[in-house]
Design a protein around this motif. Structure first.
Motif, PDB file in Angstrom:
ATOM      1  N   MET A   1       0.834  -1.180   0.000  1.00 39.36           N
ATOM      2  CA  MET A   1       0.000   0.000   0.000  1.00 39.36           C
ATOM      3  C   MET A   1       0.881   1.246   0.000  1.00 39.36           C
ATOM      4  SD  MET A   1      -3.331  -0.734   2.279  1.00 39.36           S
ATOM      5  CE  MET A   1      -4.471  -0.355   0.972  1.00 39.36           C
ATOM      6  N   LEU A   2       0.241   2.329  -0.326  1.00 39.11           N
ATOM      7  CA  LEU A   2       0.922   3.621  -0.289  1.00 39.11           C
ATOM      8  C   LEU A   2       0.695   4.264   1.075  1.00 39.11           C
ATOM      9  CD1 LEU A   2      -0.073   4.862  -3.867  1.00 39.11           C
ATOM     10  CD2 LEU A   2       1.992   3.642  -3.151  1.00 39.11           C
ATOM     11  N   LYS A   3       1.305   5.423   1.304  1.00 42.07           N
ATOM     12  CA  LYS A   3       1.234   6.043   2.633  1.00 42.07           C
ATOM     13  C   LYS A   3      -0.195   6.260   3.112  1.00 42.07           C
ATOM     14  CE  LYS A   3       1.907  10.655   0.756  1.00 42.07           C
ATOM     15  NZ  LYS A   3       2.809  11.791   0.639  1.00 42.07           N
ATOM     16  N   GLU A   4      -1.088   6.707   2.214  1.00 41.34           N
ATOM     17  CA  GLU A   4      -2.474   6.950   2.633  1.00 41.34           C
ATOM     18  C   GLU A   4      -3.135   5.659   3.117  1.00 41.34           C
ATOM     19  OE1 GLU A   4      -1.102   9.848  -0.336  1.00 41.34           O
ATOM     20  OE2 GLU A   4      -1.355   7.681  -0.509  1.00 41.34           O
ATOM     21  N   GLY A   5      -2.872   4.586   2.410  1.00 37.96           N
ATOM     22  CA  GLY A   5      -3.435   3.299   2.794  1.00 37.96           C
ATOM     23  C   GLY A   5      -2.894   2.812   4.124  1.00 37.96           C
ATOM     24  N   HIS A   6      -1.592   2.971   4.338  1.00 38.82           N
ATOM     25  CA  HIS A   6      -1.006   2.539   5.605  1.00 38.82           C
ATOM     26  C   HIS A   6      -1.533   3.369   6.770  1.00 38.82           C
ATOM     27  CE1 HIS A   6       1.498  -0.662   4.251  1.00 38.82           C
ATOM     28  NE2 HIS A   6       2.088   0.097   3.342  1.00 38.82           N
ATOM     29  N   TRP A   7      -1.686   4.664   6.568  1.00 38.85           N
ATOM     30  CA  TRP A   7      -2.261   5.482   7.636  1.00 38.85           C
ATOM     31  C   TRP A   7      -3.706   5.070   7.906  1.00 38.85           C
ATOM     32  CZ3 TRP A   7      -0.041  10.380   4.960  1.00 38.85           C
ATOM     33  CH2 TRP A   7       1.295  10.551   5.344  1.00 38.85           C
ATOM     34  N   GLY A   8      -4.449   4.787   6.854  1.00 37.90           N
ATOM     35  CA  GLY A   8      -5.838   4.360   7.024  1.00 37.90           C
ATOM     36  C   GLY A   8      -5.952   3.044   7.771  1.00 37.90           C
ATOM     37  N   VAL A   9      -5.128   2.062   7.408  1.00 42.58           N
ATOM     38  CA  VAL A   9      -5.152   0.774   8.095  1.00 42.58           C
ATOM     39  C   VAL A   9      -4.772   0.963   9.561  1.00 42.58           C
ATOM     40  CG1 VAL A   9      -4.086  -1.522   8.230  1.00 42.58           C
ATOM     41  CG2 VAL A   9      -4.745  -0.584   6.008  1.00 42.58           C
ATOM     42  N   ALA A  10      -3.780   1.802   9.830  1.00 40.47           N
ATOM     43  CA  ALA A  10      -3.381   2.067  11.212  1.00 40.47           C
ATOM     44  C   ALA A  10      -4.538   2.666  12.008  1.00 40.47           C
ATOM     45  CB  ALA A  10      -2.173   2.999  11.245  1.00 40.47           C
TER      46      ALA A  10
END
Length: 159
Positions: A1-10
């Motif tokens: 995933m990209l940064k937005e996806g990783h922040w969202g999952v977190a």
């Protein structure tokens, strides 16, 4: 995933934890959330390290445990410098938890992609993958961020 996806999952993963902590320790809930978000992209440091393959050792359970250990160690050093009245007994285990949890959210985001992650390295080189979406999928990344923002807002509002 990209940064937005990783922040969202977190955010999605931490929302229930934050919800549980909000009543008793709102400052701890916020600090934990900030810590998890700050660590959510740490495994991708391998993109900047020579001789370390992307989605290699930094995308493993061993790395998650190592980061948790480092944070728990740092919290121990901090706790030893604080007056006993301020050195809460939960500081060290919570710091360790945030470290492990933050890295695990990253792994959760990458395990849904076709490339997957070598969770059990160095014991096994097997890659774990659900193959649901490509890491570069804009809809999946921004959708995860939107879902994470919604989950976090819901956790705060319900509390």
């Amino acid at each position: 995933m990209l940064k937005e996806g990783h922040w969202g999952v977190a955010l999605v993963c931490y929302a229930p934890v934050g919800w549980l902590l909000l009543d008793a320790r709102p400052g701890l809930a916020l600090a934990g959330g900030i810590g998890v978000l700050a660590l959510a992209r740490l495994p991708d440091v391998d993109l900047r390290l020579p001789f370390v393959p992307h989605r290699g050792p930094t995308h493993t359970l061993a790395f998650a445990l190592a980061v948790g250990g480092v944070l728990a160690g740092a919290a121990t050093l901090l706790a030893n410098q604080l007056p006993p009245s301020l050195a809460a007994p939960w500081l060290v285990p919570f710091a360790g938890f945030v470290g492990v949890f933050g890295i695990l959210t990253h792994l959760a985001g990458d395990v849904v992609t076709p490339s997957g992650v070598p969770l059990l390295w160095p014991l096994s080189g097997r890659r774990f993958s659900l193959g649901l979406v490509r890491a570069s999928n804009t809809v999946a990344n921004w959708g995860a961020l939107a879902l994470g923002a919604f989950a976090t807002a819901l956790a705060v509002l319900v509390r």
